[in-house]
Design a protein around this motif. Structure first.
Motif, short mmCIF file in Angstrom:
data_model
loop_
_atom_site.label_atom_id
_atom_site.label_comp_id
_atom_site.label_asym_id
_atom_site.label_seq_id
_atom_site.Cartn_x
_atom_site.Cartn_y
_atom_site.Cartn_z
N GLY A 115 0.79 -1.21 0.05
CA GLY A 115 -0.04 0.07 0.08
C GLY A 115 0.94 1.22 -0.02
N GLN A 116 0.32 2.29 0.55
CA GLN A 116 0.83 3.42 0.60
C GLN A 116 2.13 3.72 1.78
OE1 GLN A 116 -2.42 6.24 0.92
NE2 GLN A 116 -2.63 6.48 -1.32
N GLN A 117 2.93 4.51 1.63
CA GLN A 117 4.07 4.36 2.65
C GLN A 117 3.38 4.96 3.75
OE1 GLN A 117 7.65 4.43 2.69
NE2 GLN A 117 7.19 4.56 4.73
N VAL A 118 2.38 5.67 4.08
CA VAL A 118 1.73 6.28 5.25
C VAL A 118 0.99 5.11 6.06
CG1 VAL A 118 -0.37 6.95 4.32
CG2 VAL A 118 0.44 8.09 6.42
N ALA A 134 -3.52 -10.73 -5.87
CA ALA A 134 -3.86 -9.73 -6.81
C ALA A 134 -2.59 -8.72 -7.01
CB ALA A 134 -5.23 -9.09 -6.48
N ALA A 135 -1.89 -8.64 -5.90
CA ALA A 135 -0.81 -7.71 -5.77
C ALA A 135 0.23 -8.02 -6.58
CB ALA A 135 -0.54 -7.29 -4.55
N GLY A 155 3.52 -0.24 -2.07
CA GLY A 155 3.04 -0.96 -3.48
C GLY A 155 3.29 -0.03 -4.81
N GLY A 156 3.20 -0.67 -5.95
CA GLY A 156 3.42 0.08 -6.84
C GLY A 156 4.18 -0.38 -8.29
N ALA A 157 5.26 -1.00 -7.92
CA ALA A 157 6.31 -1.59 -8.61
C ALA A 157 7.00 -2.44 -8.17
CB ALA A 157 7.04 -0.54 -9.33
N MET A 158 7.56 -3.47 -8.98
CA MET A 158 8.56 -4.58 -8.39
C MET A 158 8.05 -5.30 -7.18
SD MET A 158 12.11 -2.41 -9.31
CE MET A 158 13.17 -3.94 -8.98
N PHE A 160 7.66 -8.31 -6.29
CA PHE A 160 8.22 -9.52 -5.79
C PHE A 160 9.61 -9.02 -5.02
CE2 PHE A 160 5.72 -11.64 -8.88
CZ PHE A 160 5.23 -12.69 -8.37
N TYR A 161 10.19 -8.04 -5.39
CA TYR A 161 11.54 -7.57 -4.91
C TYR A 161 11.11 -6.91 -3.59
CZ TYR A 161 15.67 -4.77 -4.19
OH TYR A 161 16.61 -4.17 -3.76
N VAL A 162 9.99 -6.12 -3.90
CA VAL A 162 9.68 -5.46 -2.59
C VAL A 162 9.36 -6.20 -1.29
CG1 VAL A 162 7.68 -4.00 -1.48
CG2 VAL A 162 8.67 -3.38 -3.59
N LEU A 163 8.62 -7.33 -1.70
CA LEU A 163 8.06 -8.50 -0.76
C LEU A 163 9.60 -9.10 -0.01
CD1 LEU A 163 5.13 -10.17 -2.36
CD2 LEU A 163 5.19 -8.59 -0.65
N GLN A 164 10.39 -9.51 -0.98
CA GLN A 164 11.52 -10.19 -0.47
C GLN A 164 12.28 -9.27 0.43
OE1 GLN A 164 12.22 -13.15 -0.71
NE2 GLN A 164 11.01 -14.15 -2.16
N ASN A 165 12.26 -7.88 0.45
CA ASN A 165 13.04 -6.82 1.20
C ASN A 165 12.23 -6.17 2.11
OD1 ASN A 165 15.89 -6.35 -0.13
ND2 ASN A 165 14.42 -7.07 -1.82
N THR A 166 11.23 -6.61 2.72
CA THR A 166 10.36 -6.00 3.78
C THR A 166 11.00 -6.57 5.10
OG1 THR A 166 8.32 -6.56 2.37
CG2 THR A 166 8.19 -6.45 4.77
N ARG A 167 10.82 -5.64 5.89
CA ARG A 167 11.46 -6.06 7.18
C ARG A 167 10.72 -6.85 8.07
NH1 ARG A 167 12.33 -1.36 11.05
NH2 ARG A 167 13.50 -2.84 12.25
N LEU A 168 11.41 -7.63 8.57
CA LEU A 168 10.71 -8.72 9.46
C LEU A 168 10.18 -8.30 10.71
CD1 LEU A 168 10.13 -11.93 9.76
CD2 LEU A 168 12.52 -12.15 10.89
N HIS A 169 10.76 -7.41 11.35
CA HIS A 169 10.21 -6.80 12.46
C HIS A 169 8.82 -6.25 12.12
CE1 HIS A 169 9.74 -4.23 15.90
NE2 HIS A 169 9.69 -3.08 15.24
N ILE A 170 8.65 -5.57 11.19
CA ILE A 170 7.17 -5.01 10.76
C ILE A 170 6.11 -6.31 10.61
CG2 ILE A 170 5.87 -3.68 9.18
CD1 ILE A 170 8.00 -1.89 8.76
N VAL A 171 6.50 -7.17 9.99
CA VAL A 171 5.84 -8.18 10.02
C VAL A 171 5.55 -9.19 11.04
CG1 VAL A 171 5.19 -10.39 8.51
CG2 VAL A 171 6.38 -8.49 7.58
#
Length: 213
Positions: A115-118, A134-135, A155-158, A160-171
């Motif tokens: 989603g959005q940064q905010v 869907a994303a 969200g918005g681009a790339m 698969f790359y974004v998902l692989q580089n998501t912070r585990l702490h947030i999740v």
């Protein structure tokens, strides 16, 4: 991985959202879950956690499932854990399993979204099914009577790359919040069930019953 759908369909009521700064306060989210479940008449309550542990960003669902698996739930049945995830390759099969095991199940689907940064780190609850995959442009069955999503990254681009580089702490933080909120809702539902059973026992009590003791 589901899209952050509310942004694209403003005719729908906006979801109840808890920002990342407040996700340690589980009671408000639990009360909203409870408000949906209390309206049901004896339907089986199912938590369907969608995602995979092969991607940090997409592991929210299985993490929630594993956390719930370790709790003593009285009213909810959980599908989708780190050990036995519900993902794109087996979603239809697991949905069939749910339908076979439960009569008219009420499904609360859980998934990560972009989603959005905010909104990164926020958790939302919304009416209707979610759209797994869907994303990342996958065509999968819609799931859930209501759904919970956690915005894990931008969200918005790339994607698969974004998902692989998501912070585990947030999740992990969002998974803990969702699991604790569901646990609180489950406790309230179990308490209500006990009280209702006691009331029914009083209503059907007959003085002649004492002779059976």
């Amino acid at each position: 991985m589901s899209p952050n759908l509310w942004r694209f369909n403003k005719k729908k009521a906006q979801p109840f959202r808890v920002p990342f700064e407040e996700i340690r306060e589980h009671t408000p989210f639990a009360e909203h879950i409870l408000s949906y479940c209390q309206k049901l008449n004896g339907r089986d309550l199912v938590i369907l956690c969608v995602g995979t542990d092969r991607s940090t960003g997409d592991s929210l669902g299985p993490l929630v499932g594993s956390k719930l698996e370790g709790l003593s739930l009285g009213r909810f049945t959980v599908y989708g854990t780190l050990e036995f995830p519900v993902h794109a390759m087996n979603l239809t099969e697991r949905l069939n399993e749910v339908q076979s095991n439960h009569s008219n199940p009420y499904i609360i689907a859980i998934d990560a979204c972009l989603g959005q940064q905010v909104n990164v780190g926020s958790v939302t609850l919304q009416d209707g099914p979610l759209h797994p995959g869907a994303a990342v442009h996958k065509d999968l069955p819609k799931v859930g009577d209501i759904h919970i999503t956690g915005t894990v990254n931008i969200g918005g681009a790339m994607e698969f790359y974004v998902l692989q580089n998501t912070r585990l702490h947030i999740v992990m933080s969002m998974a803990e919040s969702i699991a604790q909120s569901i646990y609180l809702a489950d406790q309230k539902l179990s308490e209500h069930s006990i009280v209702s059973s006691a009331i029914q026992a009083i209503v059907h009590y007959s003085p002649t019953d004492i002779n059976k003791v």
